[in-house]
Design an enzyme around this catalytic site. Sequence first.
Site, PDB file in Angstrom:
ATOM      1  N   ASP A   8     -12.101 -20.349  24.517  1.00 44.69           N
ATOM      2  CA  ASP A   8     -12.172 -20.085  23.163  1.00 44.69           C
ATOM      3  C   ASP A   8     -13.885 -20.678  22.606  1.00 44.69           C
ATOM      4  O   ASP A   8     -14.336 -20.891  23.577  1.00 44.69           O
ATOM      5  CB  ASP A   8     -11.240 -21.283  22.636  1.00 44.69           C
ATOM      6  CG  ASP A   8     -11.322 -21.581  21.000  1.00 44.69           C
ATOM      7  OD1 ASP A   8     -11.436 -20.773  20.191  1.00 44.69           O
ATOM      8  OD2 ASP A   8     -11.714 -22.708  20.744  1.00 44.69           O
ATOM      9  N   ASP A  10     -15.278 -21.811  19.038  1.00 40.58           N
ATOM     10  CA  ASP A  10     -15.505 -22.939  18.316  1.00 40.58           C
ATOM     11  C   ASP A  10     -14.479 -24.126  18.782  1.00 40.58           C
ATOM     12  O   ASP A  10     -13.447 -24.051  18.827  1.00 40.58           O
ATOM     13  CB  ASP A  10     -14.818 -22.792  16.969  1.00 40.58           C
ATOM     14  CG  ASP A  10     -15.569 -21.603  16.179  1.00 40.58           C
ATOM     15  OD1 ASP A  10     -16.662 -21.776  15.927  1.00 40.58           O
ATOM     16  OD2 ASP A  10     -14.915 -20.646  15.920  1.00 40.58           O
TER      17      ASP A  10
HETATM   18  P1  B16 Z   1     -14.501 -16.861  11.185  1.00 37.20           P
HETATM   19  P2  B16 Z   1     -12.112 -19.795  17.574  1.00 37.20           P
HETATM   20  C1  B16 Z   1     -11.817 -19.820  14.880  1.00 37.20           C
HETATM   21  O1  B16 Z   1     -12.517 -19.785  16.131  1.00 37.20           O
HETATM   22  C2  B16 Z   1     -11.833 -21.035  14.164  1.00 37.20           C
HETATM   23  O2  B16 Z   1     -11.396 -22.127  15.112  1.00 37.20           O
HETATM   24  C3  B16 Z   1     -11.137 -21.094  13.010  1.00 37.20           C
HETATM   25  O3  B16 Z   1     -11.267 -22.529  12.263  1.00 37.20           O
HETATM   26  C4  B16 Z   1     -11.885 -20.035  12.041  1.00 37.20           C
HETATM   27  O4  B16 Z   1     -11.094 -19.965  10.847  1.00 37.20           O
HETATM   28  C5  B16 Z   1     -11.690 -18.601  12.808  1.00 37.20           C
HETATM   29  O5  B16 Z   1     -12.130 -18.742  14.058  1.00 37.20           O
HETATM   30  C6  B16 Z   1     -12.240 -17.537  12.230  1.00 37.20           C
HETATM   31  O6  B16 Z   1     -13.545 -17.899  12.053  1.00 37.20           O
HETATM   32  O7  B16 Z   1     -14.237 -17.311   9.594  1.00 37.20           O
HETATM   33  O8  B16 Z   1     -15.792 -17.031  11.396  1.00 37.20           O
HETATM   34  O9  B16 Z   1     -14.200 -15.436  11.255  1.00 37.20           O
HETATM   35  O10 B16 Z   1     -11.596 -21.447  17.503  1.00 37.20           O
HETATM   36  O11 B16 Z   1     -10.781 -19.150  17.805  1.00 37.20           O
HETATM   37  O12 B16 Z   1     -13.191 -19.676  18.556  1.00 37.20           O
HETATM   38 MG    MG Z   2     -11.573 -23.340  18.547  1.00 36.60          MG
END
Ligand code: B16
Ligand code: MG
Length: 212
Positions: A8, A10
Amino acid sequence: MVQGVIFDLDGVICSTDEFHYLAWKALADKEGIPFDRETNNLLRGVSRMASLEIILRKATRSYSEEEKASLADYKNELYRGYLKQMTPADLDPNVLKTLHTLKEKGVRIAIGSSSKNTKTILTNLGIIDVFDAIADGNDIHHSKPDPEVFLVAAKKLGLEPSSCIVVEDAFAGIEAAKRGGFVAAAIGDAIKDPDADYVLSTLSDVLSIALA
Ligand code: B16
Ligand code: MG
């Protein structure tokens, strides 16, 4: 035998989870909606629009689809402002070393992230070319806890889910990994998830599992 590790983004590879929090907090404050770290944890791994819906549950009025789209854009602009400040110096050396060690040992590595900003982040951190495959929010129709993003990543790696470890900081991500037939390793907030197969206190802990 473990043939691949899907990370993953974030909250696992980098701390952009904090930028998501700050941007959502600013939006919630602007709208007068209560928002705290506990609610923020529910947004981990969840798509932008699904995250907004969770935040709006505490709103005192309803929002039109047009307003929702505009709020999501507002949050993304704030978030992208934070991303602009990121450089390779923001990458934990422990993370880079872990990625290189896996590759040296012949384990294929991928990103499986719900974020549509994945490539911007990996570029700013200087690691976009390190991964054998990248699956992100632009590749999928259903975000975590649906397993789609990890299944796309495994397919791009040419590996079966059962031969891959997924490393996740989100409950939604652990659920996605298990539903997809992957081995699930939890880090950060997800270590409280009883469904995780392994718990990592630091990212390099994945080496002892993947290289066993
Ligand atoms: P974006 P991951 C996710 O990333 C985040 O944890 C989540 O908080 C966020 O809303 C989602 O990506 C979408 O992100 O707005 O940049 O498209 O944890 O799956 O790497
Ligand atoms: Mg994450």
